[in-house]
Motif scaffolding. Structure first.
Motif, PDB file in Angstrom:
ATOM      1  N   GLN A  49       0.815  -1.211   0.000  1.00 29.17           N
ATOM      2  CA  GLN A  49       0.000   0.000   0.000  1.00 29.17           C
ATOM      3  C   GLN A  49       0.850   1.263   0.000  1.00 29.17           C
ATOM      4  N   ILE A  50       1.960   1.261   0.716  1.00 28.83           N
ATOM      5  CA  ILE A  50       2.871   2.403   0.696  1.00 28.83           C
ATOM      6  C   ILE A  50       3.442   2.593  -0.701  1.00 28.83           C
ATOM      7  N   ALA A  51       3.843   1.497  -1.347  1.00 35.85           N
ATOM      8  CA  ALA A  51       4.388   1.569  -2.707  1.00 35.85           C
ATOM      9  C   ALA A  51       3.338   2.052  -3.699  1.00 35.85           C
ATOM     10  N   GLU A  52       2.113   1.562  -3.582  1.00 37.41           N
ATOM     11  CA  GLU A  52       1.034   1.991  -4.483  1.00 37.41           C
ATOM     12  C   GLU A  52       0.734   3.481  -4.307  1.00 37.41           C
ATOM     13  N   ALA A  53       0.713   3.947  -3.064  1.00 38.52           N
ATOM     14  CA  ALA A  53       0.462   5.362  -2.811  1.00 38.52           C
ATOM     15  C   ALA A  53       1.573   6.217  -3.428  1.00 38.52           C
ATOM     16  N   ALA A  54       2.809   5.790  -3.261  1.00 36.10           N
ATOM     17  CA  ALA A  54       3.934   6.531  -3.832  1.00 36.10           C
ATOM     18  C   ALA A  54       3.856   6.552  -5.350  1.00 36.10           C
ATOM     19  N   LYS A  55       3.483   5.423  -5.930  1.00 32.41           N
ATOM     20  CA  LYS A  55       3.369   5.329  -7.391  1.00 32.41           C
ATOM     21  C   LYS A  55       2.337   6.313  -7.924  1.00 32.41           C
ATOM     22  N   SER A  56       1.248   6.514  -7.172  1.00 32.39           N
ATOM     23  CA  SER A  56       0.204   7.434  -7.607  1.00 32.39           C
ATOM     24  C   SER A  56       0.508   8.886  -7.235  1.00 32.39           C
ATOM     25  N   GLY A  57       1.609   9.108  -6.525  1.00 37.69           N
ATOM     26  CA  GLY A  57       1.997  10.466  -6.147  1.00 37.69           C
ATOM     27  C   GLY A  57       1.505  10.895  -4.779  1.00 37.69           C
ATOM     28  N   ALA A  58       0.826  10.007  -4.059  1.00 36.61           N
ATOM     29  CA  ALA A  58       0.306  10.334  -2.733  1.00 36.61           C
ATOM     30  C   ALA A  58       1.386  10.135  -1.673  1.00 36.61           C
ATOM     31  N   GLU A  59       1.247  10.878  -0.602  1.00 34.09           N
ATOM     32  CA  GLU A  59       2.147  10.752   0.540  1.00 34.09           C
ATOM     33  C   GLU A  59       1.499   9.831   1.561  1.00 34.09           C
ATOM     34  N   THR A  60       2.288   8.980   2.204  1.00 28.21           N
ATOM     35  CA  THR A  60       1.786   8.107   3.261  1.00 28.21           C
ATOM     36  C   THR A  60       2.342   8.594   4.587  1.00 28.21           C
ATOM     37  N   ASN A  61       1.432   8.936   5.503  1.00 23.64           N
ATOM     38  CA  ASN A  61       1.828   9.432   6.808  1.00 23.64           C
ATOM     39  C   ASN A  61       1.461   8.397   7.860  1.00 23.64           C
ATOM     40  N   LEU A  62       2.462   7.915   8.573  1.00 21.43           N
ATOM     41  CA  LEU A  62       2.242   6.999   9.693  1.00 21.43           C
ATOM     42  C   LEU A  62       2.567   7.773  10.971  1.00 21.43           C
ATOM     43  N   PRO A  63       1.538   8.320  11.646  1.00 28.87           N
ATOM     44  CA  PRO A  63       1.776   9.156  12.821  1.00 28.87           C
ATOM     45  C   PRO A  63       2.667   8.461  13.853  1.00 28.87           C
ATOM     46  N   GLY A  64       3.629   9.191  14.341  1.00 26.13           N
ATOM     47  CA  GLY A  64       4.562   8.654  15.317  1.00 26.13           C
ATOM     48  C   GLY A  64       5.719   7.901  14.696  1.00 26.13           C
ATOM     49  N   PHE A  65       5.668   7.659  13.378  1.00 30.03           N
ATOM     50  CA  PHE A  65       6.747   6.951  12.695  1.00 30.03           C
ATOM     51  C   PHE A  65       7.386   7.822  11.625  1.00 30.03           C
ATOM     52  N   GLY A  66       6.587   8.327  10.673  1.00 28.92           N
ATOM     53  CA  GLY A  66       7.134   9.202   9.648  1.00 28.92           C
ATOM     54  C   GLY A  66       6.293   9.226   8.392  1.00 28.92           C
ATOM     55  N   LYS A  67       6.828   9.887   7.364  1.00 26.32           N
ATOM     56  CA  LYS A  67       6.123  10.059   6.095  1.00 26.32           C
ATOM     57  C   LYS A  67       6.944   9.479   4.955  1.00 26.32           C
ATOM     58  N   PHE A  68       6.255   8.783   4.052  1.00 27.08           N
ATOM     59  CA  PHE A  68       6.852   8.277   2.824  1.00 27.08           C
ATOM     60  C   PHE A  68       6.258   9.077   1.671  1.00 27.08           C
ATOM     61  N   LYS A  69       7.101   9.502   0.727  1.00 30.29           N
ATOM     62  CA  LYS A  69       6.569  10.129  -0.473  1.00 30.29           C
ATOM     63  C   LYS A  69       7.560   9.973  -1.615  1.00 30.29           C
ATOM     64  N   ALA A  70       7.002  10.009  -2.816  1.00 32.20           N
ATOM     65  CA  ALA A  70       7.838   9.912  -4.016  1.00 32.20           C
ATOM     66  C   ALA A  70       8.302  11.311  -4.400  1.00 32.20           C
ATOM     67  N   THR A  71       9.564  11.427  -4.745  1.00 27.33           N
ATOM     68  CA  THR A  71      10.103  12.693  -5.232  1.00 27.33           C
ATOM     69  C   THR A  71      10.758  12.446  -6.580  1.00 27.33           C
ATOM     70  N   GLU A  72      10.745  13.484  -7.401  1.00 30.04           N
ATOM     71  CA  GLU A  72      11.342  13.366  -8.724  1.00 30.04           C
ATOM     72  C   GLU A  72      12.747  13.946  -8.711  1.00 30.04           C
ATOM     73  N   THR A  73      13.665  13.230  -9.319  1.00 31.90           N
ATOM     74  CA  THR A  73      15.030  13.687  -9.483  1.00 31.90           C
ATOM     75  C   THR A  73      15.196  14.082 -10.954  1.00 31.90           C
ATOM     76  N   PRO A  74      15.564  15.318 -11.232  1.00 33.58           N
ATOM     77  CA  PRO A  74      15.681  15.744 -12.625  1.00 33.58           C
ATOM     78  C   PRO A  74      16.883  15.106 -13.316  1.00 33.58           C
ATOM     79  N   GLU A  75      16.867  15.147 -14.646  1.00 34.80           N
ATOM     80  CA  GLU A  75      18.012  14.665 -15.420  1.00 34.80           C
ATOM     81  C   GLU A  75      19.226  15.520 -15.040  1.00 34.80           C
ATOM     82  N   ARG A  76      20.383  14.889 -15.006  1.00 28.93           N
ATOM     83  CA  ARG A  76      21.596  15.632 -14.635  1.00 28.93           C
ATOM     84  C   ARG A  76      22.803  15.011 -15.311  1.00 28.93           C
ATOM     85  N   GLU A  77      23.902  15.739 -15.244  1.00 27.27           N
ATOM     86  CA  GLU A  77      25.149  15.218 -15.785  1.00 27.27           C
ATOM     87  C   GLU A  77      25.948  14.559 -14.674  1.00 27.27           C
TER      88      GLU A  77
END
Length: 92
Positions: free
Chosen positions: A32-60
């Motif tokens: 469920q955490i992976a599915e939420a990240a895939k859809s762009g949603a953040e997963t918040n587990l109170p008292g533990f932390g937050k998971f979210k997907a971030t984009e890394t731009p193209e770079r050299e």
């Protein structure tokens, strides 16, 4: 390193469930955490932390073997920001 099986074993002992039941629950939570990240949603587990997907731009970058400049493609990664309670436990 702690594995999903070890986590399931500990929870099963605490909650009077079978190891198979807890393994299914642990796997489901991770999915469920992976599915939420895939859809762009953040997963918040109170008292533990937050998971979210971030984009890394193209770079050299550089090929360490040859020193040649290469392009590193843009990508997404899963980030985790621990809750204050977890930070305090780690540093206390």
């Amino acid at each position: 390193m702690t594995t999903a099986n070890e986590i399931a074993d500990k929870i099963a002992g605490e909650q009077n469930l079978t190891k198979a039941q807890e393994k299914t629950i642990v796997d489901s939570v991770c999915k469920q955490i992976a599915e939420a990240a895939k859809s762009g949603a953040e997963t918040n587990l109170p008292g533990f932390g937050k998971f979210k997907a971030t984009e890394t731009p193209e770079r050299e970058g550089r090929n360490p073997a040859t020193g040649a400049t290469i392009k590193i493609a843009a990508s997404k990664k899963l980030t985790f920001a621990p809750a204050k309670a977890v930070k305090d436990a780690l540093n206390g």
